[in-house]
Design a protein around this motif. Structure first.
Motif, PDB file in Angstrom:
ATOM      1  N   ILE A   1       0.864  -1.173   0.000  1.00 21.95           N
ATOM      2  CA  ILE A   1       0.000   0.000   0.000  1.00 21.95           C
ATOM      3  C   ILE A   1       0.903   1.226   0.000  1.00 21.95           C
ATOM      4  O   ILE A   1       1.658   1.457   0.957  1.00 21.95           O
ATOM      5  N   VAL A   2       0.859   1.983  -1.066  1.00 25.44           N
ATOM      6  CA  VAL A   2       1.665   3.191  -1.213  1.00 25.44           C
ATOM      7  C   VAL A   2       0.852   4.388  -0.744  1.00 25.44           C
ATOM      8  O   VAL A   2      -0.272   4.600  -1.199  1.00 25.44           O
ATOM      9  N   HIS A   3       1.417   5.163   0.183  1.00 27.80           N
ATOM     10  CA  HIS A   3       0.793   6.446   0.520  1.00 27.80           C
ATOM     11  C   HIS A   3       1.780   7.562   0.180  1.00 27.80           C
ATOM     12  O   HIS A   3       2.983   7.332   0.056  1.00 27.80           O
ATOM     13  N   ASN A   4       1.270   8.769   0.020  1.00 22.94           N
ATOM     14  CA  ASN A   4       2.061   9.842  -0.578  1.00 22.94           C
ATOM     15  C   ASN A   4       2.356  10.997   0.354  1.00 22.94           C
ATOM     16  O   ASN A   4       2.531  12.135  -0.090  1.00 22.94           O
ATOM     17  N   ALA A   5       2.422  10.729   1.663  1.00 20.09           N
ATOM     18  CA  ALA A   5       2.757  11.773   2.629  1.00 20.09           C
ATOM     19  C   ALA A   5       3.907  11.290   3.510  1.00 20.09           C
ATOM     20  O   ALA A   5       4.357  10.149   3.405  1.00 20.09           O
ATOM     21  N   ALA A   6       4.370  12.182   4.368  1.00 21.52           N
ATOM     22  CA  ALA A   6       5.482  11.837   5.245  1.00 21.52           C
ATOM     23  C   ALA A   6       5.074  10.750   6.235  1.00 21.52           C
ATOM     24  O   ALA A   6       3.909  10.679   6.643  1.00 21.52           O
ATOM     25  N   PRO A   7       6.009   9.895   6.644  1.00 16.70           N
ATOM     26  CA  PRO A   7       5.687   8.867   7.642  1.00 16.70           C
ATOM     27  C   PRO A   7       5.261   9.513   8.961  1.00 16.70           C
ATOM     28  O   PRO A   7       5.705  10.605   9.313  1.00 16.70           O
ATOM     29  N   GLY A   8       4.388   8.829   9.679  1.00 19.81           N
ATOM     30  CA  GLY A   8       4.005   9.275  11.012  1.00 19.81           C
ATOM     31  C   GLY A   8       2.796  10.183  11.059  1.00 19.81           C
ATOM     32  O   GLY A   8       2.265  10.456  12.132  1.00 19.81           O
ATOM     33  N   GLY A   9       2.342  10.681   9.903  1.00 18.58           N
ATOM     34  CA  GLY A   9       1.178  11.544   9.875  1.00 18.58           C
ATOM     35  C   GLY A   9      -0.107  10.760   9.726  1.00 18.58           C
ATOM     36  O   GLY A   9      -0.128   9.523   9.742  1.00 18.58           O
ATOM     37  N   ALA A  10      -1.214  11.488   9.557  1.00 18.83           N
ATOM     38  CA  ALA A  10      -2.519  10.855   9.478  1.00 18.83           C
ATOM     39  C   ALA A  10      -2.622   9.913   8.290  1.00 18.83           C
ATOM     40  O   ALA A  10      -3.244   8.847   8.378  1.00 18.83           O
ATOM     41  N   THR A  11      -2.004  10.281   7.162  1.00 22.84           N
ATOM     42  CA  THR A  11      -2.098   9.437   5.962  1.00 22.84           C
ATOM     43  C   THR A  11      -1.440   8.085   6.201  1.00 22.84           C
ATOM     44  O   THR A  11      -2.021   7.029   5.924  1.00 22.84           O
ATOM     45  N   GLY A  12      -0.214   8.101   6.722  1.00 17.79           N
ATOM     46  CA  GLY A  12       0.499   6.852   6.959  1.00 17.79           C
ATOM     47  C   GLY A  12      -0.132   5.999   8.041  1.00 17.79           C
ATOM     48  O   GLY A  12      -0.195   4.764   7.913  1.00 17.79           O
ATOM     49  N   LEU A  13      -0.613   6.638   9.101  1.00 11.99           N
ATOM     50  CA  LEU A  13      -1.243   5.881  10.180  1.00 11.99           C
ATOM     51  C   LEU A  13      -2.521   5.199   9.687  1.00 11.99           C
ATOM     52  O   LEU A  13      -2.786   4.039  10.011  1.00 11.99           O
ATOM     53  N   GLY A  14      -3.296   5.928   8.892  1.00 14.63           N
ATOM     54  CA  GLY A  14      -4.515   5.347   8.358  1.00 14.63           C
ATOM     55  C   GLY A  14      -4.232   4.162   7.459  1.00 14.63           C
ATOM     56  O   GLY A  14      -4.906   3.131   7.524  1.00 14.63           O
ATOM     57  N   ALA A  15      -3.209   4.298   6.611  1.00 16.69           N
ATOM     58  CA  ALA A  15      -2.849   3.199   5.717  1.00 16.69           C
ATOM     59  C   ALA A  15      -2.410   1.974   6.503  1.00 16.69           C
ATOM     60  O   ALA A  15      -2.733   0.833   6.136  1.00 16.69           O
ATOM     61  N   GLN A  16      -1.692   2.183   7.600  1.00 12.21           N
ATOM     62  CA  GLN A  16      -1.177   1.048   8.359  1.00 12.21           C
ATOM     63  C   GLN A  16      -2.278   0.274   9.069  1.00 12.21           C
ATOM     64  O   GLN A  16      -2.307  -0.960   9.016  1.00 12.21           O
ATOM     65  N   ILE A  17      -3.198   0.970   9.710  1.00 14.42           N
ATOM     66  CA  ILE A  17      -4.244   0.227  10.417  1.00 14.42           C
ATOM     67  C   ILE A  17      -5.195  -0.438   9.424  1.00 14.42           C
ATOM     68  O   ILE A  17      -5.736  -1.504   9.702  1.00 14.42           O
ATOM     69  N   ALA A  18      -5.371   0.188   8.253  1.00 12.72           N
ATOM     70  CA  ALA A  18      -6.188  -0.468   7.228  1.00 12.72           C
ATOM     71  C   ALA A  18      -5.492  -1.710   6.705  1.00 12.72           C
ATOM     72  O   ALA A  18      -6.139  -2.736   6.449  1.00 12.72           O
ATOM     73  N   ALA A  19      -4.177  -1.635   6.534  1.00 14.43           N
ATOM     74  CA  ALA A  19      -3.427  -2.801   6.049  1.00 14.43           C
ATOM     75  C   ALA A  19      -3.586  -3.979   6.991  1.00 14.43           C
ATOM     76  O   ALA A  19      -3.746  -5.132   6.553  1.00 14.43           O
TER      77      ALA A  19
END
Length: 362
Positions: free
Chosen positions: A38-56
Motif C-alpha cells: 500500500i503506497v501512501h504519498n505523505a510523510a511517515p508518522g502523519g494521518a495518511t500513513g497511520l490510516g494506511a497502516q491500520i487499514a493494512a
C-alpha cells in the motif's frame, strides 16, 4: 437530493452484500503467498500513513489469498510522486494506493499534467480528517489568542502546496477576514508543518484533526504556546453553515468564528469555494485505488474486502484510538460520484481556484 447524498445514505452492509453477490463467481488475481504494497504519498508518522497502516492490518485478513501487506511512504512532488508511482505500477494486484489526492484542484493542472483519477481502479475512500487552523503565540507581536488574529497586519501560513484544499480554504478564509498573508509551500504532512511552526518559519497551518487530538491539544496548545483558530467541515443540507465536528468539542467552525468576529454572515465566492471543498474533498481525504488496467474481477474483490475490513470492530476501535474519531468510509459508488462531480466542476469555480493558486504561488 444530490446523487452524492443519496449514495452516502447507502448502508455499508447492503454495499457489501451487492459486491459479494456480483463478485462471487469472479477469478481475482491469486495473491496467495504474495506481498501487497500500500503506497501512501505523505510523510511517515502523519494521518495518511497511520490510516494506511491500520487499514493494512485489517485488510490482510479479508483480501483474497490472505497476502502480506506492507505500507510504503512515497512523498514529494506536492503529493504527486506517490500518486504517479501507483498510476505507473503493474496492474498485477500487488500495488494499492492510499492517496491524499487533492482531486478538486488537480483538475486545474495543464491537461498534459492532469492525473486521470477516473482511469484508476477505484476502490473506496476514507474521510473525516477535519482540518483545523493552528496558530503560534508570538509574545512580542501577537497574536495571543484567536480574537487577535483579525487585527494582524500579516500572517505566514504553511501547507502542502497551493493546490491543496486545506491550504486554499485557509487562504480564502483569511481573505474573508481581511487578514493579509503569505503562503509557504512544500510541507509533506503535519509533523514537518509543526516543526516549521516551532522554528518560527511559519505562524500557522491547517492541521488535521488527527494531529490535533494526538499532539496539539494536550501539547503546545495546553502549554499556551499555540492555539486553534477555526476548522473546516462540509456544509449542512441547507448550504448556509458548516457542520459541527463532534470530535472537536469547544472549537469553532470557520463560519461560526466569522460571524462572531465580524458580526455578519459569510457570503461571496470565497465562501462558496470553502463549501465546495467541504462537499467534495472532506468525504474522501484519502482515495483508495488500484493501478489503471487492474482487472475488473480483481477490483470487485478489493472493493468487497475493503468494505469488510473497514467495518471490522478491531479496525474501527484502532482507528478511533489513533485518530480520536471513527473515520468516514466511502464505497465505490460514492467515490465514483465524487470523482464525476469534480470532473464537472463549473467554469467559474475553476477560475476562482486558479486565481487562488496564482496568488498563493507569488
Amino acid at each position: 437530493m444530490s446523487r452524492i447524498n443519496v449514495l452516502r445514505g447507502l448502508a455499508g452492509g447492503c454495499a457489501i452484500a451487492i459486491w459479494v453477490a456480483t463478485g462471487a463467481a469472479a477469478q481475482p488475481i491469486d495473491l496467495t503467498g504474495q506481498t501487497v504494497t500500500i503506497v501512501h504519498n505523505a510523510a511517515p508518522g502523519g494521518a495518511t500513513g497511520l490510516g494506511a497502516q491500520i487499514a493494512a492490518n485489517a485488510w490482510a485478513k479479508t483480501m483474497a489469498g490472505a497476502p502480506t501487506i506492507v505500507v510504503q511512504s512515497v512523498e514529494g512532488g506536492a503529493l504527486s510522486r506517490g500518486i504517479l508511482q501507483v498510476m505507473n505500477a503493474r496492474p498485477d494486484g500487488r500495488t494499492i494506493g492510499w492517496l491524499a489526492w487533492n482531486g478538486s484542484t488537480r483538475i486545474l493542472d495543464p491537461e498534459p499534467l492532469q492525473i486521470p483519477f477516473a482511469n484508476f481502479g477505484l476502490i473506496g475512500g476514507v474521510g473525516g480528517a477535519t482540518f483545523l487552523v493552528h496558530v503560534s503565540v508570538d509574545a512580542e507581536n501577537g497574536p495571543r489568542d484567536a480574537d487577535d488574529v483579525v487585527n494582524l497586519d500579516h500572517l505566514r501560513f504553511g501547507g502542502y502546496n497551493p493546490k491543496s484544499a486545506p491550504s486554499m480554504r485557509t487562504a480564502a478564509a483569511l481573505d474573508m477576514l481581511g487578514v493579509d498573508y503569505t503562503f509557504i509551500s512544500g510541507f509533506s504532512g503535519d509533523n514537518p508543518l509543526e516543526a516549521a511552526l516551532q522554528r518560527g518559519e511559519i505562524d500557522a497551518y491547517p492541521a488535521t484533526s488527527v494531529f490535533y487530538n494526538q499532539q496539539l491539544r494536550d501539547g503546545p496548545i495546553a502549554a499556551g504556546k499555540s492555539f486553534s483558530l477555526f476548522y473546516f467541515t462540509g456544509p449542512n443540507e441547507a448550504g448556509d453553515a458548516l457542520l459541527e465536528d463532534p470530535f472537536l468539542p469547544g472549537e469553532e467552525t470557520f463560519d461560526a468564528y466569522f460571524r462572531r468576529v465580524t458580526g455578519s454572515e459569510p457570503s461571496g465566492p470565497e465562501w462558496e469555494m470553502i463549501k465546495y471543498h467541504g462537499r467534495v474533498t472532506d468525504p474522501i481525504n484519502w482515495l483508495i485505488v488500484a493501478p489503471p488496467g487492474t482487472p475488473e474481477d480483481h477490483l470487485q474483490m478489493l472493493r468487497t474486502s475493503f468494505a469488510e475490513a473497514t467495518q471490522d470492530p478491531e479496525f474501527l476501535a484502532e482507528a478511533e484510538r489513533i485518530f480520536g474519531r471513527v473515520p468516514t468510509i466511502s464505497h465505490f459508488e460514492q467515490v465514483e460520484a465524487i470523482v464525476e462531480e469534480i470532473a464537472n466542476t463549473p467554469p467559474e469555480m475553476r477560475d476562482l481556484m486558479s486565481s487562488y493558486i496564482a496568488k498563493m504561488e507569488r
